[in-house]
Scaffold this active site. Structure first.
Site, PDB file in Angstrom:
ATOM      1  N   ARG A   1     -36.196   6.138  -3.631  1.00 62.14           N
ATOM      2  CA  ARG A   1     -35.905   5.158  -4.684  1.00 62.14           C
ATOM      3  C   ARG A   1     -36.065   3.732  -4.180  1.00 62.14           C
ATOM      4  NH1 ARG A   1     -30.285   6.445  -7.346  1.00 62.14           N
ATOM      5  NH2 ARG A   1     -31.082   5.750  -9.327  1.00 62.14           N
TER       6      ARG A   1
ATOM      7  N   ARG B   1     -40.236   0.942  -2.939  1.00 63.61           N
ATOM      8  CA  ARG B   1     -40.798  -0.346  -3.361  1.00 63.61           C
ATOM      9  C   ARG B   1     -40.423  -1.432  -2.354  1.00 63.61           C
ATOM     10  NH1 ARG B   1     -35.986  -1.184  -4.469  1.00 63.61           N
ATOM     11  NH2 ARG B   1     -34.665  -1.258  -6.225  1.00 63.61           N
TER      12      ARG B   1
ATOM     13  N   CYS C   1      -1.580 -21.519  -2.257  1.00 61.21           N
ATOM     14  CA  CYS C   1      -1.728 -20.226  -1.574  1.00 61.21           C
ATOM     15  C   CYS C   1      -0.375 -19.769  -1.040  1.00 61.21           C
ATOM     16  CB  CYS C   1      -2.728 -20.367  -0.422  1.00 61.21           C
ATOM     17  SG  CYS C   1      -2.720 -18.948   0.676  1.00 61.21           S
TER      18      CYS C   1
ATOM     19  N   CYS D   1      -0.300 -19.674   2.935  1.00 60.25           N
ATOM     20  CA  CYS D   1      -0.402 -20.875   3.757  1.00 60.25           C
ATOM     21  C   CYS D   1       0.997 -21.300   4.217  1.00 60.25           C
ATOM     22  CB  CYS D   1      -1.049 -22.011   2.959  1.00 60.25           C
ATOM     23  SG  CYS D   1      -2.856 -22.013   3.047  1.00 60.25           S
TER      24      CYS D   1
ATOM     25  N   ASP E   1       6.268  -8.558  -0.825  1.00 59.10           N
ATOM     26  CA  ASP E   1       7.244  -8.845  -1.881  1.00 59.10           C
ATOM     27  C   ASP E   1       7.119  -7.862  -3.043  1.00 59.10           C
ATOM     28  OD1 ASP E   1       8.336 -11.197  -0.581  1.00 59.10           O
ATOM     29  OD2 ASP E   1       6.449 -12.203  -1.080  1.00 59.10           O
TER      30      ASP E   1
ATOM     31  N   HIS F   1      -6.374 -21.594   6.127  1.00 61.96           N
ATOM     32  CA  HIS F   1      -6.781 -20.944   4.875  1.00 61.96           C
ATOM     33  C   HIS F   1      -8.295 -20.693   4.797  1.00 61.96           C
ATOM     34  CE1 HIS F   1      -6.071 -20.019   0.594  1.00 61.96           C
ATOM     35  NE2 HIS F   1      -7.229 -20.615   0.358  1.00 61.96           N
TER      36      HIS F   1
ATOM     37  N   ASN G   1      -8.306  -5.909   2.868  1.00 58.11           N
ATOM     38  CA  ASN G   1      -9.185  -6.018   1.705  1.00 58.11           C
ATOM     39  C   ASN G   1      -9.743  -7.416   1.757  1.00 58.11           C
ATOM     40  OD1 ASN G   1      -8.581  -3.518   0.539  1.00 58.11           O
ATOM     41  ND2 ASN G   1      -6.734  -4.359  -0.386  1.00 58.11           N
TER      42      ASN G   1
ATOM     43  N   GLY H   1     -10.795  -6.543  -4.492  1.00 57.87           N
ATOM     44  CA  GLY H   1      -9.422  -6.588  -4.988  1.00 57.87           C
ATOM     45  C   GLY H   1      -8.477  -7.432  -4.144  1.00 57.87           C
TER      46      GLY H   1
ATOM     47  N   SER I   1      -6.293 -10.386  -3.135  1.00 57.33           N
ATOM     48  CA  SER I   1      -5.651 -11.293  -4.073  1.00 57.33           C
ATOM     49  C   SER I   1      -5.848 -12.747  -3.674  1.00 57.33           C
ATOM     50  CB  SER I   1      -4.160 -10.961  -4.135  1.00 57.33           C
ATOM     51  OG  SER I   1      -3.604 -10.992  -2.837  1.00 57.33           O
TER      52      SER I   1
ATOM     53  N   HIS J   1      -7.163 -16.312   1.807  1.00 51.99           N
ATOM     54  CA  HIS J   1      -6.493 -16.594   3.082  1.00 51.99           C
ATOM     55  C   HIS J   1      -6.657 -15.373   4.006  1.00 51.99           C
ATOM     56  CE1 HIS J   1      -3.422 -19.102   5.205  1.00 51.99           C
ATOM     57  NE2 HIS J   1      -3.471 -18.005   5.948  1.00 51.99           N
TER      58      HIS J   1
ATOM     59  N   HIS K   1      -5.979 -12.394   5.803  1.00 51.54           N
ATOM     60  CA  HIS K   1      -4.788 -11.544   5.871  1.00 51.54           C
ATOM     61  C   HIS K   1      -5.155 -10.083   5.694  1.00 51.54           C
ATOM     62  CE1 HIS K   1      -5.402 -11.664   1.517  1.00 51.54           C
ATOM     63  NE2 HIS K   1      -4.612 -10.612   1.415  1.00 51.54           N
TER      64      HIS K   1
ATOM     65  N   GLN L   1      -3.069  -5.871   5.423  1.00 52.36           N
ATOM     66  CA  GLN L   1      -1.839  -5.181   5.058  1.00 52.36           C
ATOM     67  C   GLN L   1      -1.591  -4.018   6.012  1.00 52.36           C
ATOM     68  OE1 GLN L   1      -0.896  -4.338   0.958  1.00 52.36           O
ATOM     69  NE2 GLN L   1      -2.751  -5.354   0.261  1.00 52.36           N
TER      70      GLN L   1
ATOM     71  N   HIS M   1      -8.359   4.195  11.535  1.00 52.79           N
ATOM     72  CA  HIS M   1      -7.847   5.562  11.509  1.00 52.79           C
ATOM     73  C   HIS M   1      -7.499   5.927  12.951  1.00 52.79           C
ATOM     74  CE1 HIS M   1      -9.691   6.872   7.424  1.00 52.79           C
ATOM     75  NE2 HIS M   1      -8.469   6.446   7.297  1.00 52.79           N
TER      76      HIS M   1
HETATM   77  P1  H2U Z   1      -4.242  -8.090  -0.839  1.00 58.17           P
HETATM   78  O1  H2U Z   1      -4.932  -9.405  -0.904  1.00 58.17           O
HETATM   79  O2  H2U Z   1      -4.948  -7.081   0.037  1.00 58.17           O
HETATM   80  O3  H2U Z   1      -3.903  -7.562  -2.209  1.00 58.17           O
HETATM   81  O4  H2U Z   1      -2.839  -8.320  -0.099  1.00 58.17           O
HETATM   82  C1  H2U Z   1      -1.913  -9.242  -0.527  1.00 58.17           C
HETATM   83  C2  H2U Z   1      -0.559  -8.605  -0.688  1.00 58.17           C
HETATM   84  O5  H2U Z   1       0.395  -9.666  -0.742  1.00 58.17           O
HETATM   85  C3  H2U Z   1      -0.387  -7.812  -1.981  1.00 58.17           C
HETATM   86  O6  H2U Z   1      -0.102  -6.456  -1.671  1.00 58.17           O
HETATM   87  C4  H2U Z   1       1.449  -9.308  -1.601  1.00 58.17           C
HETATM   88  C5  H2U Z   1       0.807  -8.468  -2.690  1.00 58.17           C
HETATM   89  O7  H2U Z   1       1.730  -7.517  -3.182  1.00 58.17           O
HETATM   90  N1  H2U Z   1       2.115 -10.517  -2.070  1.00 58.17           N
HETATM   91  C6  H2U Z   1       3.357 -10.833  -1.592  1.00 58.17           C
HETATM   92  O8  H2U Z   1       3.941 -10.060  -0.831  1.00 58.17           O
HETATM   93  N2  H2U Z   1       3.962 -12.012  -1.973  1.00 58.17           N
HETATM   94  C7  H2U Z   1       3.392 -12.914  -2.828  1.00 58.17           C
HETATM   95  O9  H2U Z   1       3.965 -13.949  -3.102  1.00 58.17           O
HETATM   96  C8  H2U Z   1       2.102 -12.607  -3.473  1.00 58.17           C
HETATM   97  C9  H2U Z   1       1.395 -11.374  -3.002  1.00 58.17           C
HETATM   98 ZN    ZN Z   2      -3.770 -20.021   2.439  1.00 60.41          ZN
END
Ligand code: H2U
Ligand code: ZN
Length: 347
Positions: free
Chosen positions: A22, A25, A46, A49, A72, A114, A152, A158, A160, A163, A165, A167, A280
């Site tokens: 596929r 080309r 943020c 930050c 949180d 940041h 992520n 996904g 958020s 910055h 970071h 998990q 892993h």
């Molecule tokens: P992700 O960008 O991978 O979603 O990780 C950010 C995490 O930060 C996300 O699980 C948490 C979200 O629940 N979070 C806090 O703990 N406090 C906040 O004020 C916002 C987001």
């Molecule tokens: Zn930041």
């Protein structure tokens, strides 16, 4: 191999369909300009930050290297109900099964700046993140059976927030993916008396067609069985079961390899390359896990530009994973880009 074929993933004991015809080309994917990077070192909005208030009301302190806090909005709670869950109306049945799950969710800020990403952080700063991951694995592993460290990166995956970071989720039970890998690694170890990923790493280093980059302690390959177009597997060269088996050289080595891989990713389409990355390693259930071999999976969604992604839908959801570009040509393209980050070239 430019005809449809399927390849076996011994780590998941599953097949992937490869359809290289596929892409016969000429390459026509556009190359977009840089995007996804933040231009500011500090963003007042943020929550990661230093000095800013998070959604739950807690203030993120003035940290200067790595900062770890309890999520949180945790998906898992350390003291979840341990009693019997409510049985479905109509009585107990083996078809509707549930059990309590305890755990902990941490967020780890890699750096106070940041605008940075792993690709653009200094090695010494990434090394501090590696040390923090080790400590988290050790401490959480004393209380829970599995510690899943992941990042992520990018809105497409996904994340958020741009910055830098990641998990860490620790769970009472070993989650599906590492449980499936544990079973495959155990079976291979029993049958061959050797480690599946030690044998695989040796093969890839000999053949070299799928090796993207390496250093003394790690290598990154587009695995034979990759599903995502530019998926990579980062393998320890030595038989290390988990972060706890790492020596000084390997901690530096992992930091270096993560920087190499993420830099190549960013350079491929001159963008902040999105991905889900995670480690892993051996479960923390008290068993020796001689079969385990530490590795990282990078699962990036991009297909042929900074904006065109692969969708895992249709046949992939209902049948099996499928890819067009071969792992060998993906490796060649990642190997072919310059090793230095495109944003740092003229500075
Ligand atoms: P992700 O960008 O991978 O979603 O990780 C950010 C995490 O930060 C996300 O699980 C948490 C979200 O629940 N979070 C806090 O703990 N406090 C906040 O004020 C916002 C987001
Ligand atoms: Zn930041």
């Amino acid at each position: 191999m430019d005809y449809p074929h399927r390849r076996y993933n011994p780590l998941r004991r599953e097949w992937v369909l490869v359809s290289p015809q596929r892409t016969a080309r000429p390459w026509q994917g556009e190359v977009s300009g840089a995007s996804g990077f933040s231009a500011v070192h500090y963003d007042p909005d943020c929550y990661l930050c230093p000095g800013n208030r998070r959604a739950g009301g807690v203030v993120t302190p003035q940290y200067d290297s790595v900062y770890i806090f309890d999520n949180d909005y945790p998906a898992l709670l350390p003291n979840a109900a341990t009693g019997v869950l409510e049985t479905p109306a109509g009585g107990r049945t083996e078809l509707l099964v549930a059990e309590p799950e305890r755990g902990r969710c941490h967020v780890i800020c890699f750096h106070p700046d940041h605008s940075l990403t792993l690709a653009r952080m200094e090695l010494i700063s990434i090394r501090r993140v590696v040390d923090a991951w080790m400590e988290e694995y050790r401490l959480l592993g004393e209380e829970f059976r599995y510690v899943q460290i992941f990042e992520n990166r990018g809105a497409m995956m996904g994340a958020s927030n741009p910055h830098p970071h990641g998990q860490i989720w620790a769970t009472e039970h070993v989650p599906n993916e590492p449980a499936a890998e544990t079973a495959a690694l155990e079976e291979y170890h029993r049958a061959h008396g050797s480690c599946l990923l030690c044998d695989y790493a040796r093969h890839e280093l000999n053949e070299s067609a799928r090796v993207v980059c390496e250093n003394d302690s790690f290598l990154a390959v587009v695995p034979w069985w990759a599903i995502w177009p530019f998926e990579t597997l980062v393998l320890a060269k030595r038989h290390l079961r988990s972060l706890l088996d790492f020596g000084e050289a390997e901690r530096d080595g992992l930091a270096d390899l993560l920087k190499q891989v993420t830099t190549r990713y960013d350079n491929l389409f001159e963008t902040s390359f999105p991905y889900t990355m995670g480690f892993h390693q051996a479960p923390c259930d008290g068993r020796p896990h001689e079969e385990w071999h530490f590795h990282a999976h990078f699962y990036p969604p991009l297909l042929r530009s900074a904006t065109v992604r692969k969708y895992m839908v249709g046949f992939e959801m209902l049948g099996m994973p499928q890819r067009d570009i071969t792992p060998e040509s993906a490796a060649e393209r990642l190997k072919g880009v310059v090793g230095e980050h495109f944003l740092d070239r003229d500075s």
